[in-house]
Scaffold this motif. Structure first.
Motif, mmCIF file in Angstrom:
data_model
loop_
_atom_site.group_PDB
_atom_site.id
_atom_site.type_symbol
_atom_site.label_atom_id
_atom_site.label_comp_id
_atom_site.label_asym_id
_atom_site.label_seq_id
_atom_site.Cartn_x
_atom_site.Cartn_y
_atom_site.Cartn_z
ATOM 1 N N ALA A 3 -10.384 -39.654 26.746
ATOM 2 C CA ALA A 3 -9.175 -39.178 25.926
ATOM 3 C C ALA A 3 -10.048 -38.535 24.658
ATOM 4 O O ALA A 3 -9.198 -38.156 23.584
ATOM 5 N N ALA A 4 -11.235 -38.315 24.430
ATOM 6 C CA ALA A 4 -11.754 -37.658 23.261
ATOM 7 C C ALA A 4 -10.851 -36.409 23.140
ATOM 8 O O ALA A 4 -11.001 -35.411 24.171
ATOM 9 N N PRO A 5 -10.429 -36.151 21.983
ATOM 10 C CA PRO A 5 -9.776 -34.778 21.562
ATOM 11 C C PRO A 5 -10.648 -33.492 21.971
ATOM 12 O O PRO A 5 -12.035 -33.484 21.522
ATOM 13 N N GLY A 6 -10.122 -32.783 22.524
ATOM 14 C CA GLY A 6 -11.053 -31.350 22.894
ATOM 15 C C GLY A 6 -11.947 -31.333 23.852
ATOM 16 O O GLY A 6 -12.269 -30.378 24.360
ATOM 17 N N ILE A 7 -12.492 -32.535 24.293
ATOM 18 C CA ILE A 7 -13.383 -32.676 25.613
ATOM 19 C C ILE A 7 -12.943 -33.571 26.616
ATOM 20 O O ILE A 7 -13.696 -34.326 27.182
ATOM 21 N N GLY A 8 -11.681 -33.790 26.563
ATOM 22 C CA GLY A 8 -11.030 -34.722 27.408
ATOM 23 C C GLY A 8 -11.463 -34.313 28.821
ATOM 24 O O GLY A 8 -11.666 -33.238 29.324
ATOM 25 N N CYS A 9 -11.616 -35.395 29.736
ATOM 26 C CA CYS A 9 -11.809 -35.529 31.152
ATOM 27 C C CYS A 9 -11.103 -36.721 32.103
ATOM 28 O O CYS A 9 -10.252 -37.177 31.507
ATOM 29 N N ALA A 10 -11.433 -36.398 33.388
ATOM 30 C CA ALA A 10 -10.279 -37.226 34.285
ATOM 31 C C ALA A 10 -10.684 -38.745 33.807
ATOM 32 O O ALA A 10 -11.736 -39.312 33.452
ATOM 33 N N PRO A 11 -9.474 -39.456 33.848
ATOM 34 C CA PRO A 11 -9.510 -40.899 33.387
ATOM 35 C C PRO A 11 -9.701 -41.862 34.306
ATOM 36 O O PRO A 11 -9.417 -43.036 34.490
ATOM 37 N N PHE A 12 -9.876 -41.572 35.638
ATOM 38 C CA PHE A 12 -10.356 -42.027 36.696
ATOM 39 C C PHE A 12 -11.541 -41.658 37.538
ATOM 40 O O PHE A 12 -11.977 -40.622 37.456
ATOM 41 N N VAL A 13 -11.902 -42.487 38.565
ATOM 42 C CA VAL A 13 -13.026 -42.193 39.310
ATOM 43 C C VAL A 13 -12.630 -41.199 40.133
ATOM 44 O O VAL A 13 -11.935 -41.402 40.932
ATOM 45 N N THR A 14 -13.612 -40.078 40.435
ATOM 46 C CA THR A 14 -13.445 -39.221 41.641
ATOM 47 C C THR A 14 -14.944 -38.981 42.238
ATOM 48 O O THR A 14 -15.559 -38.128 41.712
ATOM 49 N N ALA A 15 -15.022 -39.438 43.379
ATOM 50 C CA ALA A 15 -16.455 -39.627 43.853
ATOM 51 C C ALA A 15 -16.305 -39.201 45.255
ATOM 52 O O ALA A 15 -15.752 -39.568 46.344
ATOM 53 N N HIS A 16 -16.776 -37.921 45.423
ATOM 54 C CA HIS A 16 -16.856 -37.216 46.820
ATOM 55 C C HIS A 16 -17.922 -37.656 47.771
ATOM 56 O O HIS A 16 -17.776 -37.434 49.056
ATOM 57 N N ALA A 17 -18.790 -38.452 47.030
ATOM 58 C CA ALA A 17 -19.690 -39.129 48.003
ATOM 59 C C ALA A 17 -20.186 -40.165 47.368
ATOM 60 O O ALA A 17 -20.287 -40.346 46.127
ATOM 61 N N SER A 18 -20.967 -41.134 48.059
ATOM 62 C CA SER A 18 -21.638 -42.218 47.254
ATOM 63 C C SER A 18 -23.166 -41.765 47.208
ATOM 64 O O SER A 18 -23.796 -41.017 47.724
#
Length: 456
Positions: free
Chosen positions: A277-292
């Motif tokens: 939730a960092a302002p200006g550099i926000g990113c996905a708030p959940f894990v997205t793993a396409h491979a282990s």
């Protein structure tokens, strides 16, 4: 199909015990320029489907680009077959339980386009004119992307994240092309890019470079600007996997077993944090793993992410953890997050103030060609680039030759004598992979310039 329909249909088609589906819809717009002239511009679209099929404690992963509706069943069938034929996965865990769906799950994907540069492009034209009048040439590119990621699972997870990412890289060169200076900017939408200030800063650096000073290799008091600090801290972050530390492979391994979590790494009250939730550099708030991998697990897809302190007041607080590695280490589950923030004291000085308080030292622009030498100490080597300047009695007096350096970011944490104020920055070396960083300038009393480099 829409991305949402593709997720639902893929889940329906899977015949195994469980299924995770990721759909990434991407779009990119770019401008490129050389010699104070715009050379090309364009837009592109992309789509990628990843199906993770679960058969007991085994997983099969199939990922394909630009999947048509009539190809979807084949992709799911291939993932199902891969799962049945796979070896048991040591990181196998029950799929993450469903929480509330993302409120904008059903919204249409709106791609980026060339209009994202609507305010930036005229300012860039003015910078071209100023550079031309000053006998300088500007080269570089501006790029904006927007990726919408849809995550659905057979456990009921329905999550979406729209990630805007922008970067500007500019090289200014003298008319004879013998002097060069670089600047990079990270941005969400280009509305906050001050092209005029960037051009003025590059012009100043080319003026500094008119006085050339040769220095030998050695240890120098050195001011590292935010971009250089970002490249070093990002590499350290990538190397902070708990599993490798537990296995005794890294600088974060504790002699005799375990990890160094809890140890003091820095004398100064430095904090290294990631926050979706960092302002200006926000990113996905959940894990997205396409491979282990050793730092991520497909079984953790959908796991909520929140602010994580990796280092707090100089003390190592956490390492990159999956649910599996957290069980092995006995530490909290702290997955990787796609941004990084480093901060020092509240009354930190600006880089200009740090220069003004320097009796004699080097001021870097950026680092490049960074490679690992020793994982046990995280010793890195690389080169300086596009401007190393000599500071004497608070003023830049000229440009010096480039160097090869040998340093460990963990070692630097323990030797830093000053941490400046933080600002959003673009790493030079890792900008293709990691663009959301807020970093300070730092002062190191004995940065190891191991050899003189002929790079220019």
């Amino acid at each position: 199909m829409t991305p949402q329909e593709m997720v639902e249909r893929a889940l329906e088609l899977s015949s195994n015990d469980g299924c995770v589906v990721l759909v990434d819809e991407g779009s990119t717009a770019n401008l490129r320029f050389a010699g104070n002239t715009l050379t090309t511009n364009g837009v592109a679209r992309s789509s990628r489907l990843t199906v993770i099929s679960i058969a007991g404690d085994k997983a099969g992963v199939v990922s394909r680009s630009a999947v048509r509706d009539d190809q979807l069943a084949d992709v799911v069938a291939a993932a199902d077959a891969a799962a049945r034929e796979a070896q048991p996965a040591e990181d196998a865990r029950p799929l993450v339980e469903a929480g509330p769906a993302s409120p904008h799950w059903a919204d249409e994907v709106v791609p980026t386009d060339i209009e994202v540069f609507g305010r930036f492009a005229p300012a860039l034209g003015e910078a071209f004119a100023a550079a031309e009048a000053g006998g300088r040439k500007l080269y570089g590119f501006a790029e904006h992307s927007l990726t919408s990621t849809f995550l659905g699972t057979s456990a009921g997870v329905r999550l979406r994240h729209d990630q805007p990412t922008g970067r500007l890289e500019v090289n200014a060169k003298s008319a004879d092309l013998k002097r060069s200076a670089w600047a990079g900017v990270s941005t969400e939408d280009f509305t906050d890019v001050d092209v005029s200030a960037l051009g003025s800063s590059l012009a100043q650096r080319l003026e500094w470079a008119k006085n050339r000073i040769e220095l030998p290799a050695g240890r120098y008091e050195t001011l590292l600007p935010p971009s250089a600090v970002a490249d070093l801290m990002i590499y350290m972050f990538w190397s902070a996997g708990a599993r490798d530390a537990l296995d005794g492979r890294t600088v974060f391994s504790k002699p005799g077993g375990g990890t160094r979590v809890g140890e003091q790494l820095a004398r100064l009250p430095v904090t290294l944090t990631s926050d979706p939730a960092a302002p200006g550099i926000g990113c996905a708030p959940f894990v997205t793993a396409h491979a282990s991998s050793r730092e991520s697990s497909v079984f953790d897809n959908g796991l909520p992410l929140s602010r994580t302190d990796w280092i707090k007041d100089g003390r190592l607080e956490a390492l990159l953890q999956t649910r599996h590695s957290a069980e092995l280490s006995g530490l909290p589950v702290t997955p990787a997050i796609d941004n990084l923030i480093m901060a020092g004291p509240d009354d930190a000085a600006s880089l200009d103030d740090m220069i003004a308080s320097t009796r004699r030292g080097l001021l870097l622009t950026c680092l490049w060609y960074i490679r690992e030498v020793d994982p046990q100490t995280l010793l890195l080597t690389g080169l300086t680039r596009d401007g190393v300047y000599l500071v004497e009695h608070g003023e830049v007096v000229g440009e010096v030759n480039n160097f090869r350096f040998n340093e460990s970011p963990v070692g630097l944490l323990g030797r830093m004598t000053e941490v400046g104020e933080g600002s959003r920055t673009l790493p030079r070396e890792w900008s293709d992979y990691f663009q959301r960083a807020i970093m300070p300038a730092v002062r190191v009393p004995d940065f190891n310039m191991s050899t003189v480099s002929q790079a220019s």
